[in-house]
Design an enzyme around this catalytic site. Structure first.
Site, PDB file in Angstrom:
ATOM      1  N   SER A   1      -9.835  -0.552   7.043  1.00 40.95           N
ATOM      2  CA  SER A   1      -9.281  -0.358   5.705  1.00 40.95           C
ATOM      3  C   SER A   1      -8.624  -1.584   5.083  1.00 40.95           C
ATOM      4  CB  SER A   1      -8.283   0.797   5.705  1.00 40.95           C
ATOM      5  OG  SER A   1      -8.971   2.021   5.779  1.00 40.95           O
TER       6      SER A   1
ATOM      7  N   SER B   1      -9.731   1.679   2.893  1.00 38.78           N
ATOM      8  CA  SER B   1      -8.879   2.455   2.005  1.00 38.78           C
ATOM      9  C   SER B   1      -7.831   1.628   1.252  1.00 38.78           C
ATOM     10  CB  SER B   1      -8.165   3.550   2.790  1.00 38.78           C
ATOM     11  OG  SER B   1      -7.275   2.979   3.731  1.00 38.78           O
TER      12      SER B   1
ATOM     13  N   LYS C   1       0.848  -1.201   0.000  1.00 36.52           N
ATOM     14  CA  LYS C   1       0.000   0.000   0.000  1.00 36.52           C
ATOM     15  C   LYS C   1       0.883   1.252   0.000  1.00 36.52           C
ATOM     16  CE  LYS C   1      -3.987   1.902   2.552  1.00 36.52           C
ATOM     17  NZ  LYS C   1      -4.817   1.746   3.765  1.00 36.52           N
TER      18      LYS C   1
END
Lengths: 89, 434
Positions: free
Chosen positions: B138, B114, B39
């Protein structure tokens, strides 16, 4: 109820930058969200259990760090090995 | 073979990546040659790391996050940095400065957020595993929406060193993969004590998943099937829970009254922490630069207005407000009381049950552009935030479909019993998933 001037003031505190044209939208959303946060008032009338917090300290031992070159590598403006920032006064 | 170069030139039709590393070097170890996506809020030395924000475009970290060093030392090929909601603030990955990621199951829908890019990359088969981060759901939300497995570890189990902070007291880095075994493998790599994160706990993770859940006491809080939970999703999850019962688990109804204020407590806390954490983005040390000829506040306001997206600015404003003089007691202090109530609820329930189960998300993946109102977006996090507020481990494992879209079963466990949560998910995956 939060007003546009309050949002403007908070934006100033946070250095976030706020266009006049955005104020109405931000203020309306702010009020909707704060209204929802009101649940914090209603939910817990009785005293909550307290947890004592304490700090655990580590020994202050010197260790390596990034080089000055590495640290400055991402800055757009540097001068004599320092960051160059906007004027303070 | 102990090392080489992994060639990664994917057809990124779902826009899962912000940065692809076309030639990813790898070494020997437990992950030798395995492509892993990271990420984009996790620092990678020499690879641009943006948090999906314009304010960090071009930032190349001079150091690796702890977890990235661990991946590399076990031979992983880090093939790219995945798209996300800017700084982790969102539930859809639409809040990326670089455009949304699409859900590989249905490209008209969001992948969740997210960590949406990481989930989409795994679901599309572009990588075998990925790292995400979970502040209020997330990892679990996009895992549920894309039909993969995602684990939010116990707070403290994985070092946050090199994770660009959004809400320190809530967030953890965690593994995402198509199955529980790979989540287990990646978890074993990224855990371990790191003195550079003062909240890092010295409890390594070496575990072989055990699919036997005979006698496992599974608590089902009725609040997890309350208002706002789509009845079709609820029905898929109830079916899943009864399959766990068929596998020998004991299902126990319970209540979690702290849920009523948990979401508000979460948003007050995370925005407050964000308002402090994101103060460092002023353009001076990294990012686009701040005009040195201008006055301090003028230059920063200009930079931050241009560099941050609307949701980030909204959360900084909310947090600044919640911490400001005269409002601190009304919002932040009360949120901490409500947070303690959530911890107390978990502590009480975990005396009677071994794990808690329910839906990961109240609905299936939203359509792109469906969630425009911030509050309605926040409300969709209601089932995932309790684990972050308390710091307990929680996993999302696929458990069926509704309207053709994946539904996630969420299993939460006691502090530092990540292994038990993984076992329960593994048992379900092996024996109850179909």
């Amino acid at each position: 109820m939060i007003e546009e001037k309050d949002v403007e003031h908070i934006a100033e505190l946070a250095d976030i930058g706020m266009e006049r044209s955005e104020l109405a939208e931000f203020t309306a959303q702010f009020n909707e969200i704060l209204d929802y946060f009101g649940v914090l008032d209603q939910a817990w009338t009785e005293a909550s259990s307290e947890v004592e917090e304490y700090n655990i300290f580590r020994d202050d031992e010197p260790a390596g760090s990034l080089s000055q070159e590495d640290v400055l590598a991402n800055a757009k403006e540097t001068e004599d090995g320092f960051f160059r920032a906007p004027r303070v006064m | 073979m102990t090392g080489g170069v992994f060639h990664f030139r994917p057809d990124d039709r779902y826009h899962a990546f912000i940065t692809c590393c076309e030639e990813a070097a790898y070494g020997g170890g437990h992950l030798s040659g395995i492509p892993v996506a990271v990420k984009d809020n996790i620092s990678t030395k020499g690879i641009m790391t943006t948090c999906a924000s314009a304010i960090l475009w071009g930032y190349v970290p001079p150091y690796n996050a702890y977890v990235v060093d661990r991946l590399k030392s076990e031979g992983a090929a880090i093939v790219g940095k995945t798209n996300m909601d800017e700084f982790g603030m969102g539930t859809t990955t639409e809040n990326s400065a670089f455009g949304p990621t699409l859900n590989p199951i249905d490209t008209g829908r969001v992948p969740g957020g997210s960590s949406g890019g990481s989930a989409a990359a795994v679901a599309a088969g572009m990588v075998r595993m990925a790292l995400g981060t979970d502040t209020g759901g997330s990892i679990r939300c996009p895992a549920a929406f894309c039909g993969i497995v995602g684990l939010k570890p116990t707070y403290g189990r994985v070092s946050r060193y090199g994770l660009i902070a959004y809400a320190n007291s809530l967030e953890q880095i965690g593994p995402m993969a198509a199955n529980v075994s790979d989540v287990n493998l990646l978890m074993s790599i990224i855990t371990g004590h790191d003195p550079r994160d003062s909240t890092s706990y010295d409890q390594p993770y070496h575990h072989v998943p055990d699919p036997d859940i005979h006698g496992l006491r599974v608590g089902v809080p009725e609040e997890f099937f309350g208002k706002g939970v789509d009845p079709r999703v609820a029905s898929v999850v109830w079916d899943a829970i009864s399959r766990m019962e068929n596998q020998g688990a004991e299902i126990i109804s319970c209540r979690m009254p702290s849920m009523s204020a948990a979401l508000a407590a979460y948003y007050v806390t995370c925005t407050s922490e964000a308002s402090s954490n994101l103060a460092r983005f002023d353009g001076v040390r990294y990012g686009p630069g701040a005009d040195p000829k201008k006055q301090w506040h003028e230059a920063f306001q200009e930079r931050r207005r241009e560099g941050f997206g609307k949701e980030v600015r909204r959360r900084i404003l909310l947090g600044t407000f919640a911490l400001s003089s005269g409002y601190y007691g009304k919002y932040y202090a009360k949120a901490q009381t409500a947070r303690q109530e959530v911890r107390d609820d978990f502590r009480r329930l975990f005396r009677e049950v071994d794990v808690l189960a329910g839906p990961t998300m109240p609905t299936i993946a939203f359509k792109l552009g469906e969630k425009t109102d911030p509050l309605s977006m926040y409300l969709s996090d209601v089932l995932t935030v309790p684990a972050n507020l308390a710091g307990v481990p929680a996993i999302s494992v696929p458990c069926g479909t509704s309207e053709g879209m994946p539904v996630g079963l969420q299993i939460m466990g006691r502090w530092f019993e990540d292994e038990r949560v993984v076992d329960a998910a593994f048992a379900f995956e092996q024996g109850g998933a179909s």
